[in-house]
Design a protein around this motif. Structure first.
Motif, PDB file in Angstrom:
ATOM      1  N   SER A  75       0.821  -1.205   0.000  1.00  0.00           N
ATOM      2  CA  SER A  75       0.000   0.000   0.000  1.00  0.00           C
ATOM      3  C   SER A  75       0.861   1.264   0.000  1.00  0.00           C
ATOM      4  CB  SER A  75      -0.926   0.009   1.223  1.00  0.00           C
ATOM      5  OG  SER A  75      -0.189   0.101   2.434  1.00  0.00           O
ATOM      6  N   ILE A  76       2.128   1.141   0.407  1.00  0.00           N
ATOM      7  CA  ILE A  76       3.032   2.301   0.381  1.00  0.00           C
ATOM      8  C   ILE A  76       3.169   2.830  -1.051  1.00  0.00           C
ATOM      9  CG2 ILE A  76       5.449   2.999   0.583  1.00  0.00           C
ATOM     10  CD1 ILE A  76       4.256   3.030   3.236  1.00  0.00           C
ATOM     11  N   ASN A  77       3.431   1.923  -1.996  1.00  0.00           N
ATOM     12  CA  ASN A  77       3.585   2.361  -3.383  1.00  0.00           C
ATOM     13  C   ASN A  77       2.283   2.932  -3.941  1.00  0.00           C
ATOM     14  OD1 ASN A  77       6.258   1.754  -3.497  1.00  0.00           O
ATOM     15  ND2 ASN A  77       6.111   0.159  -5.060  1.00  0.00           N
ATOM     16  N   ALA A  78       1.165   2.352  -3.548  1.00  0.00           N
ATOM     17  CA  ALA A  78      -0.115   2.884  -4.007  1.00  0.00           C
ATOM     18  C   ALA A  78      -0.317   4.304  -3.495  1.00  0.00           C
ATOM     19  CB  ALA A  78      -1.257   1.986  -3.545  1.00  0.00           C
ATOM     20  N   ALA A  79       0.001   4.545  -2.230  1.00  0.00           N
ATOM     21  CA  ALA A  79      -0.157   5.878  -1.646  1.00  0.00           C
ATOM     22  C   ALA A  79       0.797   6.876  -2.300  1.00  0.00           C
ATOM     23  CB  ALA A  79       0.073   5.825  -0.138  1.00  0.00           C
ATOM     24  N   GLN A  80       2.032   6.444  -2.527  1.00  0.00           N
ATOM     25  CA  GLN A  80       2.998   7.359  -3.145  1.00  0.00           C
ATOM     26  C   GLN A  80       2.615   7.667  -4.589  1.00  0.00           C
ATOM     27  OE1 GLN A  80       7.526   7.020  -4.307  1.00  0.00           O
ATOM     28  NE2 GLN A  80       7.337   7.072  -2.062  1.00  0.00           N
ATOM     29  N   PHE A  81       2.072   6.660  -5.296  1.00  0.00           N
ATOM     30  CA  PHE A  81       1.637   6.893  -6.664  1.00  0.00           C
ATOM     31  C   PHE A  81       0.457   7.867  -6.689  1.00  0.00           C
ATOM     32  CE2 PHE A  81      -0.231   5.778 -10.806  1.00  0.00           C
ATOM     33  CZ  PHE A  81       0.917   5.795 -11.594  1.00  0.00           C
ATOM     34  N   ALA A  82      -0.452   7.730  -5.743  1.00  0.00           N
ATOM     35  CA  ALA A  82      -1.568   8.673  -5.637  1.00  0.00           C
ATOM     36  C   ALA A  82      -1.043  10.086  -5.423  1.00  0.00           C
ATOM     37  CB  ALA A  82      -2.498   8.262  -4.488  1.00  0.00           C
ATOM     38  N   ALA A  83      -0.029  10.210  -4.561  1.00  0.00           N
ATOM     39  CA  ALA A  83       0.559  11.523  -4.302  1.00  0.00           C
ATOM     40  C   ALA A  83       1.183  12.107  -5.573  1.00  0.00           C
ATOM     41  CB  ALA A  83       1.611  11.412  -3.201  1.00  0.00           C
ATOM     42  N   ARG A  84       1.823  11.250  -6.374  1.00  0.00           N
ATOM     43  CA  ARG A  84       2.441  11.739  -7.607  1.00  0.00           C
ATOM     44  C   ARG A  84       1.391  12.226  -8.604  1.00  0.00           C
ATOM     45  NH1 ARG A  84       7.808   8.113  -8.938  1.00  0.00           N
ATOM     46  NH2 ARG A  84       8.637   8.066  -6.814  1.00  0.00           N
ATOM     47  N   ILE A  85       0.265  11.548  -8.673  1.00  0.00           N
ATOM     48  CA  ILE A  85      -0.828  11.994  -9.550  1.00  0.00           C
ATOM     49  C   ILE A  85      -1.322  13.369  -9.101  1.00  0.00           C
ATOM     50  CG2 ILE A  85      -3.215  11.558 -10.242  1.00  0.00           C
ATOM     51  CD1 ILE A  85      -2.603   8.558 -10.082  1.00  0.00           C
ATOM     52  N   LEU A  86      -1.583  13.506  -7.820  1.00  0.00           N
ATOM     53  CA  LEU A  86      -2.121  14.761  -7.295  1.00  0.00           C
ATOM     54  C   LEU A  86      -1.118  15.894  -7.393  1.00  0.00           C
ATOM     55  CD1 LEU A  86      -3.822  13.223  -4.145  1.00  0.00           C
ATOM     56  CD2 LEU A  86      -4.990  14.082  -6.176  1.00  0.00           C
ATOM     57  N   ALA A  87       0.177  15.574  -7.262  1.00  0.00           N
ATOM     58  CA  ALA A  87       1.220  16.603  -7.291  1.00  0.00           C
ATOM     59  C   ALA A  87       1.381  17.236  -8.663  1.00  0.00           C
ATOM     60  CB  ALA A  87       2.552  16.008  -6.826  1.00  0.00           C
ATOM     61  N   LEU A  88       0.838  16.613  -9.699  1.00  0.00           N
ATOM     62  CA  LEU A  88       0.918  17.203 -11.035  1.00  0.00           C
ATOM     63  C   LEU A  88       0.249  18.566 -11.076  1.00  0.00           C
ATOM     64  CD1 LEU A  88       0.119  14.079 -13.264  1.00  0.00           C
ATOM     65  CD2 LEU A  88       2.313  15.257 -13.070  1.00  0.00           C
ATOM     66  N   SER A 125       2.339  22.684  -3.861  1.00  0.00           N
ATOM     67  CA  SER A 125       2.683  22.482  -2.451  1.00  0.00           C
ATOM     68  C   SER A 125       2.877  21.003  -2.139  1.00  0.00           C
ATOM     69  CB  SER A 125       1.592  23.067  -1.559  1.00  0.00           C
ATOM     70  OG  SER A 125       1.473  24.448  -1.771  1.00  0.00           O
ATOM     71  N   LEU A 126       1.998  20.157  -2.677  1.00  0.00           N
ATOM     72  CA  LEU A 126       2.149  18.721  -2.462  1.00  0.00           C
ATOM     73  C   LEU A 126       3.424  18.216  -3.114  1.00  0.00           C
ATOM     74  CD1 LEU A 126       1.250  15.931  -1.579  1.00  0.00           C
ATOM     75  CD2 LEU A 126      -0.280  15.829  -3.567  1.00  0.00           C
ATOM     76  N   ARG A 127       3.748  18.753  -4.285  1.00  0.00           N
ATOM     77  CA  ARG A 127       4.974  18.321  -4.952  1.00  0.00           C
ATOM     78  C   ARG A 127       6.197  18.608  -4.076  1.00  0.00           C
ATOM     79  NH1 ARG A 127       5.507  20.261 -10.994  1.00  0.00           N
ATOM     80  NH2 ARG A 127       3.344  19.585 -10.803  1.00  0.00           N
ATOM     81  N   VAL A 128       6.162  19.741  -3.407  1.00  0.00           N
ATOM     82  CA  VAL A 128       7.273  20.077  -2.502  1.00  0.00           C
ATOM     83  C   VAL A 128       7.376  19.047  -1.389  1.00  0.00           C
ATOM     84  CG1 VAL A 128       8.127  21.773  -0.852  1.00  0.00           C
ATOM     85  CG2 VAL A 128       7.126  22.525  -3.010  1.00  0.00           C
ATOM     86  N   ARG A 129       6.237  18.682  -0.799  1.00  0.00           N
ATOM     87  CA  ARG A 129       6.250  17.710   0.296  1.00  0.00           C
ATOM     88  C   ARG A 129       6.699  16.343  -0.195  1.00  0.00           C
ATOM     89  NH1 ARG A 129       1.259  20.157   0.855  1.00  0.00           N
ATOM     90  NH2 ARG A 129       0.019  18.267   0.585  1.00  0.00           N
ATOM     91  N   LEU A 130       6.247  15.978  -1.383  1.00  0.00           N
ATOM     92  CA  LEU A 130       6.619  14.675  -1.941  1.00  0.00           C
ATOM     93  C   LEU A 130       8.107  14.608  -2.228  1.00  0.00           C
ATOM     94  CD1 LEU A 130       5.742  11.908  -2.976  1.00  0.00           C
ATOM     95  CD2 LEU A 130       5.184  12.979  -5.167  1.00  0.00           C
ATOM     96  N   GLU A 131       8.648  15.686  -2.787  1.00  0.00           N
ATOM     97  CA  GLU A 131      10.084  15.701  -3.077  1.00  0.00           C
ATOM     98  C   GLU A 131      10.900  15.603  -1.787  1.00  0.00           C
ATOM     99  OE1 GLU A 131      10.728  19.173  -5.407  1.00  0.00           O
ATOM    100  OE2 GLU A 131      10.149  18.214  -7.284  1.00  0.00           O
ATOM    101  N   LYS A 132      10.433  16.227  -0.721  1.00  0.00           N
ATOM    102  CA  LYS A 132      11.126  16.123   0.554  1.00  0.00           C
ATOM    103  C   LYS A 132      11.076  14.691   1.069  1.00  0.00           C
ATOM    104  CE  LYS A 132      11.288  17.985   5.251  1.00  0.00           C
ATOM    105  NZ  LYS A 132      11.375  16.650   5.858  1.00  0.00           N
ATOM    106  N   HIS A 133       9.904  14.055   0.911  1.00  0.00           N
ATOM    107  CA  HIS A 133       9.769  12.657   1.340  1.00  0.00           C
ATOM    108  C   HIS A 133      10.743  11.759   0.573  1.00  0.00           C
ATOM    109  CE1 HIS A 133       7.889   8.842   2.457  1.00  0.00           C
ATOM    110  NE2 HIS A 133       7.848   8.535   1.163  1.00  0.00           N
ATOM    111  N   LEU A 134      10.837  11.945  -0.726  1.00  0.00           N
ATOM    112  CA  LEU A 134      11.748  11.139  -1.542  1.00  0.00           C
ATOM    113  C   LEU A 134      13.200  11.409  -1.172  1.00  0.00           C
ATOM    114  CD1 LEU A 134       9.970  11.477  -5.008  1.00  0.00           C
ATOM    115  CD2 LEU A 134       9.875   9.546  -3.425  1.00  0.00           C
ATOM    116  N   ALA A 135      13.488  12.680  -0.885  1.00  0.00           N
ATOM    117  CA  ALA A 135      14.851  13.020  -0.484  1.00  0.00           C
ATOM    118  C   ALA A 135      15.198  12.374   0.860  1.00  0.00           C
ATOM    119  CB  ALA A 135      15.005  14.538  -0.406  1.00  0.00           C
TER     120      ALA A 135
END
Length: 611
Positions: free
Chosen positions: A557-570, A574-584
């Motif tokens: 479910s981790i990958n599903a949640a992260q993929f959902a975040a990537r869709i929304l971050a398009l 602000s979400l893209r910033v949070r996602l990039e920090k998470h990946l970093a």
């Protein structure tokens, strides 16, 4: 040889930036506008003319101080410009004064056509330039608009033919119920209706015309184009410009440049033109509007290109060379974002954005010097330049958030703007903040049975960590089929943008949801007591054609949640910033563990993690 003196009708922000460019070229500018207009504040080299650019006598006074006339706003008196260009004057009180013949760039004829938007559309159509279908409104009566609605369908856009800019003069008519309000807002203006453009993106191109004449088929020789940018409008006012345009193919960009150049080549005179275009879902492009002057969408050129649109305008009207490469980006990999700063509910609201921008790396602040602001008035802009668009978006995100806060207060005076020191970026907010503020869930997480909770828990935790509002429920494809169908069909109307569904065994839930909604559905196969979850995996990946389902690893479910975040971050910076920090953070964690293993040795490290 001394350069000619340029007279500019209008001394607002565009005139101010034109003056800045002229100073670097040692070109003298004389401005006609109100005393202490933004352009006059930075130019003490000449005696400017005080008055209105719509006043014929004031325009004549300006003409006596310069060699070339140009405009920073198209809402001017073209009759006097026509007289000045021809060296004639029919006014009795001017007959004893020697006639002034002056070069007007672009031509008064071009300005006259463009300042009436309906005539502008007619001109483009005669030149074979695709544009939105328009209908002239004869009498400004409800019956006229009802006929338009019957022909164009709803919604359609009602527009003022003249003196419309920054959202003033536009009114969307979504149904017959809007007709009365539209006429009340615009009834005192000459009007036309325009077919609604259901575009996928708004694009813009700054075009330079270097030849006075209109020569059919010679647009490649008479025009040059800056890069294609994407514009984001809010309340019919440009809010953001992304340079280059995001998610647009090179073919579309080239087509947009060529269409813009063809359109501009059909007008008379020289100078810079701003061309707005709509990219339709089928890939077609139509010209929306053209401005015969530098344009808001071209502010980015100051920091991002070898030559700004303002210098290009000056060079064009003076007949100076403009090498094609000089109007391209400084480097091939450059990315820029321009954010407009509008006046808020208070006279100094815009200063809050400028203050925040001073702490942003690479932010270039342009304050227009307009003094006390008015709600919705353009007070300045900020441009961020970076080596990648994601980096630029990350830096501009807190400024966008503050601009949104100011807009919210402007649109709803009953609310109170958060205190400056208490405003937090989305990356600093928690999920509890979102729930307390009543933020609508945008991700729905569902499972076939409560026994799947442990599988979905890590993904739900990640959504919460990223600040993505979500709702979690149970819907069984076999035991509650009606509930499942209703859940899928109503999700979009409730604001849901992505669905995550987990199921084991036959695992029909994710597939049935995908068959019942247009929303993206992300399936998580659950490891059951038999077949180790392979049956669930196969059930989900073997969906029939036309019913797509994104399927992830068993229990992942981790990958599903992260993929959902990537869709929304398009579409959420602000979400893209949070996602990039998470990946970093993920990367940093792996590197830290690798360094520790290398430092203490495998055996000790292994014993440590076993404990």
């Amino acid at each position: 040889m001394k350069a000619p003196v340029i007279g500019v009708l209008g001394g607002g922000q565009l005139g101010r930036m034109m003056t800045e460019a002229a100073h670097r070229l040692n070109v003298q500018i004389v401005t006609l506008d109100a005393d202490n207009a933004p352009a006059k504040q930075i130019n003490a080299k000449t005696n400017h003319v005080n008055g209105s650019f719509t006043d014929a006598d004031a325009v004549r006074a300006l003409a006596k101080e310069c060699d070339i006339l140009t405009v920073e706003i198209e809402h001017v008196d073209t009759d006097v410009l026509e007289d000045l260009a021809a060296g004639t004057d029919t006014r009795p009180d001017w007959r004893l004064v020697p006639a002034t013949k002056i070069d007007v760039q672009p031509s008064w004829r071009t300005i006259r056509v463009i300042q009436d938007k309906y005539h502008q559309k007619e001109h483009l159509i005669t030149q074979g330039i695709p544009t939105a279908e328009s209908i002239l409104i004869e009498n400004n009566q409800a019956a006229d608009l009802e006929k338009v609605g019957a022909k164009l369908g709803y919604p359609f856009m009602l527009k003022s033919r003249t003196e419309a800019y920054d959202g003033r003069g536009n009114y969307p008519v979504r149904s017959t119920a809007d007709i009365r309000g539209a006429l009340a807002a615009l009834n005192h203006r000459p009007l036309y209706a325009e077919r609604w453009a259901d575009f996928s993106a708004e694009l813009a191109v700054i075009v330079v015309k270097t030849d006075n004449d209109v020569v059919a088929g010679k647009w490649r020789h008479t025009t040059k184009a800056f890069p294609v940018v994407e514009t984001i409008h809010e309340d019919s006012i440009c809010k953001l410009v992304y340079a280059p345009a995001r998610n647009v193919s090179e073919i579309v960009k080239q087509t947009a440049q060529e269409l813009a150049r063809r359109a501009v080549a059909s007008f008379w005179g020289k100078g810079v033109f701003g061309v707005e275009l709509f990219l339709l879902p089928n890939g077609d492009l139509v010209v929306n509007e053209i401005a015969p002057r530098p344009h808001n969408s071209g502010h980015y050129t100051i920091e991002s290109c070898h030559m700004s649109q303002y210098e290009a305008h000056i060079r064009a009207i003076l007949g100076w060379p403009i090498p094609t490469e000089s109007i391209d980006f400084l480097t091939p990999g450059i990315n820029a974002i321009m954010l407009n700063i509008l006046g808020g509910a208070h006279i100094d609201s815009h200063l809050d954005v400028e203050e925040r921008a001073r702490s942003v790396i690479g932010a270039r602040i342009h304050d227009y010097g307009k003094g006390d602001s008015r709600p919705g008035r353009k007070m300045g802009h900020v441009t961020l330049v970076a080596s990648s668009m994601s980096s630029a978006e990350a830096r501009v995100a807190p400024l966008i958030e503050l601009v949104d806060e100011i807009r919210s207060e402007r649109m709803n005076p009953q609310t109170t703007l958060q205190k400056k020191l208490k405003i937090r970026t989305y990356s600093q907010r928690t999920m509890s903040d979102d729930r307390l503020s009543g933020k609508t869930p945008i991700v729905a997480v569902t499972m076939g049975s409560d026994s799947d909770c442990s599988v979905l828990a890590p993904g739900i935790a990640l959504l919460t960590e990223l600040g993505i509002p979500n709702i979690v429920t149970i819907t069984s494809a076999h035991r509650t089929p009606d509930r499942m169908t209703q859940f899928a069909k109503s999700a979009a109307d409730k604001g849901i943008k992505v669905i995550i569904a987990a199921a084991g065994g036959a695992a029909h839930l994710p597939g049935m949801l995908a068959a019942s909604t247009h929303l993206p559905v992300l399936g998580v196969p659950v490891k059951a007591s038999a077949l180790d979850g392979v049956d669930s995996l196969y059930s989900q990946v073997q969906m029939p054609k036309g019913c797509p389902l994104a399927t992830f690893g068993i229990n992942n479910s981790i990958n599903a949640a992260q993929f959902a975040a990537r869709i929304l971050a398009l579409h959420d910076v602000s979400l893209r910033v949070r996602l990039e920090k998470h990946l970093a953070d993920q990367t940093s964690s792996v590197i830290e563990k690798a360094e520790e293993m290398e430092r203490i040795g495998f055996e000790e490290f292994y014993q440590k993690i076993k404990r």
